[in-house]
Design a protein around this motif. Sequence first.
Motif, short mmCIF file in Angstrom:
data_model
loop_
_atom_site.label_atom_id
_atom_site.label_comp_id
_atom_site.label_asym_id
_atom_site.label_seq_id
_atom_site.Cartn_x
_atom_site.Cartn_y
_atom_site.Cartn_z
N LYS A 256 -20.49 100.06 -18.76
CA LYS A 256 -20.71 98.72 -19.09
C LYS A 256 -20.81 98.93 -20.73
O LYS A 256 -20.18 98.07 -21.48
N HIS A 257 -21.60 99.83 -21.43
CA HIS A 257 -21.75 99.74 -22.66
C HIS A 257 -20.18 100.34 -23.26
O HIS A 257 -19.99 99.73 -24.43
N ARG A 258 -19.45 100.99 -22.62
CA ARG A 258 -18.28 101.34 -23.31
C ARG A 258 -17.59 100.27 -23.36
O ARG A 258 -16.94 99.77 -24.42
N MET A 259 -17.36 99.08 -22.48
CA MET A 259 -16.68 98.24 -22.47
C MET A 259 -17.19 97.07 -23.36
O MET A 259 -16.58 96.22 -24.10
N ALA A 260 -18.68 96.95 -23.34
CA ALA A 260 -19.06 96.00 -24.36
C ALA A 260 -18.78 96.54 -25.73
O ALA A 260 -18.65 95.50 -26.86
N GLN A 261 -18.76 97.57 -26.28
CA GLN A 261 -18.45 98.16 -27.59
C GLN A 261 -17.29 97.88 -27.81
O GLN A 261 -16.76 97.49 -29.11
N LEU A 262 -16.25 98.04 -26.83
CA LEU A 262 -14.80 97.69 -27.08
C LEU A 262 -14.69 96.02 -27.29
O LEU A 262 -13.61 95.88 -28.10
N TRP A 263 -15.36 95.26 -26.51
CA TRP A 263 -15.24 93.94 -26.68
C TRP A 263 -15.68 93.47 -27.92
O TRP A 263 -14.90 92.90 -28.55
N LEU A 264 -16.60 94.24 -28.54
CA LEU A 264 -17.11 93.86 -29.93
C LEU A 264 -16.05 94.39 -30.90
O LEU A 264 -15.92 93.56 -31.87
N GLU A 265 -15.33 95.43 -30.85
CA GLU A 265 -14.51 95.57 -31.77
C GLU A 265 -13.03 94.98 -31.52
O GLU A 265 -12.37 94.42 -32.54
N VAL A 266 -12.75 94.35 -30.26
CA VAL A 266 -11.53 93.15 -30.23
C VAL A 266 -12.02 92.04 -30.86
O VAL A 266 -11.09 91.38 -31.57
N VAL A 267 -13.25 91.47 -30.63
CA VAL A 267 -13.59 90.27 -31.38
C VAL A 267 -13.41 90.64 -32.97
O VAL A 267 -12.86 89.69 -33.85
N ASN A 268 -13.77 91.42 -33.73
CA ASN A 268 -13.70 91.71 -35.01
C ASN A 268 -12.45 91.94 -35.53
O ASN A 268 -11.74 91.52 -36.45
N ALA A 269 -11.43 92.68 -34.53
CA ALA A 269 -10.13 92.70 -34.78
C ALA A 269 -9.41 91.21 -34.73
O ALA A 269 -8.26 91.04 -35.48
N ARG A 270 -9.87 90.42 -33.92
CA ARG A 270 -9.53 88.88 -33.76
C ARG A 270 -9.63 88.40 -35.05
O ARG A 270 -8.44 87.48 -35.61
N ALA A 271 -10.75 88.43 -35.74
CA ALA A 271 -10.94 88.03 -36.94
C ALA A 271 -10.03 88.39 -37.98
O ALA A 271 -9.64 87.65 -38.91
#
Length: 358
Positions: A256-271
């Motif tokens: 869960k921690h790894r996927m949560a970290q990846l989600w944050l990176e994807v959100v930043n990549a979208r911006a």
Amino acid sequence: MTDLLYSETEDDLRAAVRSLLTDRADPSVLLGRIETGDPYVPGLWKALAGEMGAAGLLVPEKLGGQGASHREAAVVLEELGRAVTPAPYLTSAVVATETLLGLDTESAPVADLLAGLASGRRVAVLALPLSTAPDAAPHATERVNGVADAALADVFLVLRADGLHAVAADAAGVEPQTPLDLTRPLATVTTTGASGVRLADAQASTAAIRRGLLAGAGLLASEQLGLAEWCLEETVRHTRTRYQFNRPVGSFQALKHRMAQLWLEVVNARAAARAAADALATGSADAPLTVAVAQAYCAKVAVHAAEECVQLHGGIGMTWEHPAHLALKRAKSDQIALGSTGRHQDTIAALAGLPAPA
């Protein structure tokens, strides 16, 4: 303030492109095509570029295009990235088209070629290595390695000593190469002795090529974003349905921690990707800096997302039958396309006035 949200028009375009790719280029079809050595799905480009009009998004209406902007083109590339679709959209509808738009569009050869590209009847490819960065100094040469989508091109934009020439593909030599990313074939293009139509002088051609490469690098970030989003969604879906010890593996805290970290990176990549597309669409003076930031960040996120997708799928992620390996290879290939991450970081430092440590 820049509006990075998707408009209703962009959402509708996304739905249409996704529906087309789901119907005609799902992973099973794509894997089957790659095994034959020809990844391009028959009829897909005609449907996407011509029938849907996606190839003409960047072309003004008076030249036969849709008169849209880089924001809409970015949405198309997000979907193509999600599906790792073999299509010359980045190379023809973005890089080659933007290069031509940087020339004199009142010129009959340029206008005719733009109309052909916008309708999807023609495919043009800039005869430069896929790795060429926007701030690179392009050199006139008659033999170029690493040209992407050359197999589908019917015209090459070739830089010669006296300027940019449009050379018919059947007059050039095209030698296939073996790329890491089998969904974006590379080739060596030789145009020695091939006659062509001169489109502009050397100075105007260089400026136009840099414009095309800048647009390509900026919108490549959207392809990387789409790829990363698919990897995250597919990983979450798999870990919800894969059980160990009577529990979904996705419920384990470490995962869960790894996927949560990846989600944050994807959100930043979208911006970052949306900012680059908007800067290109509005002709912002900060576009070179915004594009460099997007590429320096999104390239790393795409690779990380693909690596996590392969690993968190366990054994099946390592098999040829699962498309995770296609995402990883595309991400690694995109990491050096249109300038490496390090090259873009150097560009950021130069544009922002941040000298490297002595």
